[in-house]
Enzyme design. Sequence first.
Site, PDB file in Angstrom:
ATOM      1  N   GLU A 133       0.823  -1.187  -0.101  1.00 55.82           N
ATOM      2  CA  GLU A 133       0.014  -0.028  -0.052  1.00 55.82           C
ATOM      3  C   GLU A 133       0.802   1.155  -0.111  1.00 55.82           C
ATOM      4  O   GLU A 133       2.016   1.043   0.478  1.00 55.82           O
ATOM      5  CB  GLU A 133      -0.916  -0.088   1.221  1.00 55.82           C
ATOM      6  CG  GLU A 133      -0.233   0.119   2.734  1.00 55.82           C
ATOM      7  CD  GLU A 133      -0.905  -0.591   3.556  1.00 55.82           C
ATOM      8  OE1 GLU A 133      -1.251  -1.721   3.358  1.00 55.82           O
ATOM      9  OE2 GLU A 133      -0.510  -0.152   4.589  1.00 55.82           O
ATOM     10  N   LYS A 135       2.855   4.633   1.220  1.00 53.52           N
ATOM     11  CA  LYS A 135       3.382   5.272   2.391  1.00 53.52           C
ATOM     12  C   LYS A 135       2.870   6.509   2.071  1.00 53.52           C
ATOM     13  O   LYS A 135       3.515   7.332   1.516  1.00 53.52           O
ATOM     14  CB  LYS A 135       5.074   4.695   2.384  1.00 53.52           C
ATOM     15  CG  LYS A 135       5.648   5.390   3.723  1.00 53.52           C
ATOM     16  CD  LYS A 135       6.941   5.004   3.842  1.00 53.52           C
ATOM     17  CE  LYS A 135       7.568   5.269   4.966  1.00 53.52           C
ATOM     18  NZ  LYS A 135       7.411   6.716   5.515  1.00 53.52           N
ATOM     19  N   ASP A 137       2.671  10.340   3.328  1.00 62.84           N
ATOM     20  CA  ASP A 137       3.707  11.271   3.796  1.00 62.84           C
ATOM     21  C   ASP A 137       2.861  12.136   4.606  1.00 62.84           C
ATOM     22  O   ASP A 137       2.406  13.455   4.116  1.00 62.84           O
ATOM     23  CB  ASP A 137       4.485  12.019   2.710  1.00 62.84           C
ATOM     24  CG  ASP A 137       5.786  12.563   3.267  1.00 62.84           C
ATOM     25  OD1 ASP A 137       6.003  12.170   4.486  1.00 62.84           O
ATOM     26  OD2 ASP A 137       6.680  13.396   2.540  1.00 62.84           O
ATOM     27  N   TYR A 246      -4.553   2.533   8.453  1.00 65.15           N
ATOM     28  CA  TYR A 246      -3.746   1.265   7.592  1.00 65.15           C
ATOM     29  C   TYR A 246      -3.369   0.430   8.487  1.00 65.15           C
ATOM     30  O   TYR A 246      -2.568  -0.675   8.059  1.00 65.15           O
ATOM     31  CB  TYR A 246      -2.673   1.950   6.830  1.00 65.15           C
ATOM     32  CG  TYR A 246      -1.693   2.812   7.531  1.00 65.15           C
ATOM     33  CD1 TYR A 246      -0.792   2.369   8.554  1.00 65.15           C
ATOM     34  CD2 TYR A 246      -1.591   4.180   7.041  1.00 65.15           C
ATOM     35  CE1 TYR A 246      -0.088   3.367   9.290  1.00 65.15           C
ATOM     36  CE2 TYR A 246      -0.715   4.817   7.728  1.00 65.15           C
ATOM     37  CZ  TYR A 246      -0.043   4.371   8.776  1.00 65.15           C
ATOM     38  OH  TYR A 246       0.854   5.389   9.583  1.00 65.15           O
ATOM     39  N   LYS A 342      11.423   3.050   0.022  1.00 68.18           N
ATOM     40  CA  LYS A 342      11.449   4.318  -0.213  1.00 68.18           C
ATOM     41  C   LYS A 342      11.528   4.912  -1.718  1.00 68.18           C
ATOM     42  O   LYS A 342      12.667   4.410  -2.161  1.00 68.18           O
ATOM     43  CB  LYS A 342      12.615   5.179   0.869  1.00 68.18           C
ATOM     44  CG  LYS A 342      12.187   4.882   2.217  1.00 68.18           C
ATOM     45  CD  LYS A 342      11.326   6.033   2.729  1.00 68.18           C
ATOM     46  CE  LYS A 342      11.998   6.924   3.091  1.00 68.18           C
ATOM     47  NZ  LYS A 342      11.167   7.894   3.827  1.00 68.18           N
ATOM     48  N   CYS A 436      14.775  50.211  -5.862  1.00 72.05           N
ATOM     49  CA  CYS A 436      14.388  48.957  -6.940  1.00 72.05           C
ATOM     50  C   CYS A 436      15.450  48.683  -7.768  1.00 72.05           C
ATOM     51  O   CYS A 436      16.216  49.547  -8.060  1.00 72.05           O
ATOM     52  CB  CYS A 436      13.157  49.630  -7.805  1.00 72.05           C
ATOM     53  SG  CYS A 436      12.806  48.570  -9.160  1.00 72.05           S
ATOM     54  N   CYS A 439      15.037  50.472 -11.549  1.00 72.94           N
ATOM     55  CA  CYS A 439      14.897  51.731 -11.562  1.00 72.94           C
ATOM     56  C   CYS A 439      15.367  52.703 -10.736  1.00 72.94           C
ATOM     57  O   CYS A 439      15.311  53.710 -10.453  1.00 72.94           O
ATOM     58  CB  CYS A 439      13.526  52.255 -11.967  1.00 72.94           C
ATOM     59  SG  CYS A 439      12.327  51.948 -10.586  1.00 72.94           S
ATOM     60  N   CYS A 454       7.973  48.457  -5.584  1.00 74.86           N
ATOM     61  CA  CYS A 454       8.562  49.637  -6.369  1.00 74.86           C
ATOM     62  C   CYS A 454       7.305  50.395  -6.961  1.00 74.86           C
ATOM     63  O   CYS A 454       6.566  49.577  -7.624  1.00 74.86           O
ATOM     64  CB  CYS A 454       9.455  49.245  -7.476  1.00 74.86           C
ATOM     65  SG  CYS A 454       9.590  50.539  -8.720  1.00 74.86           S
ATOM     66  N   CYS A 459       8.898  52.275 -14.033  1.00 72.97           N
ATOM     67  CA  CYS A 459       9.973  51.407 -13.800  1.00 72.97           C
ATOM     68  C   CYS A 459      10.026  50.525 -15.174  1.00 72.97           C
ATOM     69  O   CYS A 459       9.146  49.592 -15.320  1.00 72.97           O
ATOM     70  CB  CYS A 459       9.601  50.506 -12.640  1.00 72.97           C
ATOM     71  SG  CYS A 459      10.790  49.241 -12.181  1.00 72.97           S
TER      72      CYS A 459
HETATM   73  S1  IVH Z   1       2.641   0.813   8.938  1.00 74.62           S
HETATM   74  C1  IVH Z   1       3.544  -1.192  12.906  1.00 74.62           C
HETATM   75  N1  IVH Z   1       1.622   1.637   6.706  1.00 74.62           N
HETATM   76  O1  IVH Z   1       5.368   5.910   7.917  1.00 74.62           O
HETATM   77  C2  IVH Z   1       3.242  -0.394  11.831  1.00 74.62           C
HETATM   78  N2  IVH Z   1       2.838   2.994   8.207  1.00 74.62           N
HETATM   79  O2  IVH Z   1       8.373   5.649   8.250  1.00 74.62           O
HETATM   80  C3  IVH Z   1       3.841   0.434  11.397  1.00 74.62           C
HETATM   81  N3  IVH Z   1       3.132   5.264   7.288  1.00 74.62           N
HETATM   82  O3  IVH Z   1       5.314   5.532  11.500  1.00 74.62           O
HETATM   83  C4  IVH Z   1       3.219   1.593  10.182  1.00 74.62           C
HETATM   84  N4  IVH Z   1       2.110   5.125   5.397  1.00 74.62           N
HETATM   85  O4  IVH Z   1       3.570   6.995  10.176  1.00 74.62           O
HETATM   86  C5  IVH Z   1       2.512   2.070   7.799  1.00 74.62           C
HETATM   87  N5  IVH Z   1       0.843   2.328   4.704  1.00 74.62           N
HETATM   88  C6  IVH Z   1       1.478   2.656   5.895  1.00 74.62           C
HETATM   89  C7  IVH Z   1       2.077   3.732   6.144  1.00 74.62           C
HETATM   90  C8  IVH Z   1       2.763   4.070   7.227  1.00 74.62           C
HETATM   91  C9  IVH Z   1       2.617   5.915   6.141  1.00 74.62           C
HETATM   92  C10 IVH Z   1       4.028   6.055   8.239  1.00 74.62           C
HETATM   93  C11 IVH Z   1       3.778   5.549   9.525  1.00 74.62           C
HETATM   94  C12 IVH Z   1       5.076   5.143  10.274  1.00 74.62           C
HETATM   95  C13 IVH Z   1       6.335   5.875   9.091  1.00 74.62           C
HETATM   96  C14 IVH Z   1       7.591   4.879   9.082  1.00 74.62           C
END
Ligand code: IVH
Length: 698
Positions: A133, A135, A137, A246, A342, A436, A439, A454, A459
């Site tokens: 899934e 990640k 931010d 999640y 990442k 400025c 000018c 300005c 100008c």
């Molecule tokens: S699982 C024990 N799932 O990423 C379970 N984390 O860099 C741990 N995060 O602290 C988390 N999307 O805040 C999980 N789909 C996702 C996520 C996710 C973002 C964040 C979460 C975690 C951080 C770690």
Amino acid sequence: MYSAQDERRLFDKAKYLIDNNENDDRTTAEQLRAVIVYADWKYYVQNEPTLADKEYDTLFAKLKQIEARHPELITPDSPTHRVAMGLSERFPAVSHLVPMLSLDNTYNSDDLTDWDRRCRELAGTDNITYCIEPKYDGASVSIIYENDLLTRGATRGDGVMGEDVTVNVKQIRSIPLSAKLKEFGIRQMEIRGEIVIHKKVFEEYNKQRIADGLAPLANPRNAASGTLRILDPAEVRKRGLNAILYHISDYTLEQGAERPEALATHFGSLTWLYDLGFPSPAKEMKVCNSIAEVIEYCAEFEGRRDDLPFEVDGLVIKVNDFALQDRMGMTSHHPRWAVAYKFKARQATSKLRRVEFQVGRVGTITPVAKIDPVHIGGVTVSSISLFNEDVIREKDVRIGDTVLVERAGDVIPYIVKPLSELRDGTEEPIVYPTTCPACASQLEKLPEEAAWRCINISCPVQVVERIIHFASKDAMDIRSMGNANVQKFHDLGLLPDIPGIYHINWDKVRTLEGFGDKSVTNLQQAIENSKKQPLYRVIFGLGIRHVGETTAKTLASAVGHLTDFYEWDVEKLTTLQDIGPKVATSVADFFARTENRRMIDMLAEAGVNLANDHKNQATTDGALSGKTFLFTGTLSRFKRSDAEAMVEEKGGAILGGVSSKLNYLVVGADAGSKLEKAKKLGTINILTEDEFMTLIQG
Ligand code: IVH
């Protein structure tokens, strides 16, 4: 969560309740709650708004009224409870039921292959199903439900203790305030997730901050985590946070109850959550039966990371089977059954070499940092706006600093911070100019503004920028009159000002390199055509401060001729659609200035159309001919300018204010006095955005 039949019923009920009530307040309140919860779910979880904001607000206001009359009818999960009182204290510390761990990171296929090998060793089987899934931010959050009610929301804090931000979590409309967990034998449950902010919401929010003279927020992540901790829940609500949940980190069953079938796997649990109305990433998940499949999916997904409405900095791969997860366990830092993949960094460091001060069309001075070019997320960045003096002071950036640069998604790059630990003492403060750079006139700063300006109308940089703007696509649309030609003609004295466009010495132009007969004829033709452009394009092209395309249209439709504005004062201007005192003052100032009046006279002499032929009368062909329209409030389905264009295309006309001449008022969210006035007049058809679309399409 809802069957198609439920959805239809709730939608119809919502529409009905806007203008009607059930027999008694109790039933009305129950129905209102049901339709509001449904509308929130459609909007925030499914991303498919069903009701116009105005309709939603009406339902919400009705529920609040009933609850005010009958406090005994208030339920603990009423959506009105999202509107909480302000907090006076800092957030109390609370301990998490289960520590909030982090994730281990991987960066390439080798890392993933190693992780898979370790998983198989720990799990004691080669037969592992993985779930992937996004990640997200944002800011991580823990939410507890007890006896079907949301009882606590907490930030991650140090992973063991977090801050109790329940009131703010309740402002996030995708998070249900109650859920039918007891039906599944669950008494208490803790869910983990991420609080995020839509990239679009974030950009709009920052635009507003800049317009208000405030420093923009760094990125969607900081905006989300900062918002979660602000002490004013009403402000939290305004910022439009969203959530993605999640992970079920803990649950307690009712006595004698059996674990629901779905809670045997990660995929099952997130689908189950989704079906209960939670914003889980169920629809975003991918199930893989081998690490090769995982690797392939990671590469493919990275290529479309910008397609999601939220910022995503990687993917999370989790072992699907909970029994295997338990067998694999965790370290004190991260679970062994999950790993983050990442994406390539969108941050980089670079040296700040100098700061240039650019002069804008209306004289605003913008500091622009020139850095050693760096490659971030597929683009090379060498210039970064520092917005204004306050931002420079707040960040304490200096010439010679190594700076951390971030480019979050399609958001413009910005300087996160200087790495002050790398300073060697040779760094120099950025000196803001007092005159400025173009000018040399003295710069001015109005007390309520963040930017220095300005104010010399002659100008040279402003003059060139103004001509470029006048000729631009959305204004007079004079093709080939772009930056380079305008600058060249201006430098050669062939184009001193805007009216000069209509008096260019073409014999001289023909002597220039790259200007053959054909390109000159094309340019002449484009200039000639521009004389017939509608009035709003001229007004927009004049570059009046705070007058964008929409305001230009409003202004154009309010007069018969541009010079009518010579007689309009601030008060009269503010009677127009969406024109407040700030815009009105700017418009009145513009038309009061002798040099601007002279420019308008010169345009008229050159034959540029300054009349509004459509004033208060629609064209006679087209499905909407003879009909007049006005849009008010915040539109969510389309841009106002697009909607107005649709009306005009069909022969309708746009009016500048509510009057007996108006046929249709289309209302978005937070419509105010225009709507009131239209209702009072009683002769105007008031349309929602949906109704307008039906009318246009029909
Ligand atoms: S699982 C024990 N799932 O990423 C379970 N984390 O860099 C741990 N995060 O602290 C988390 N999307 O805040 C999980 N789909 C996702 C996520 C996710 C973002 C964040 C979460 C975690 C951080 C770690």
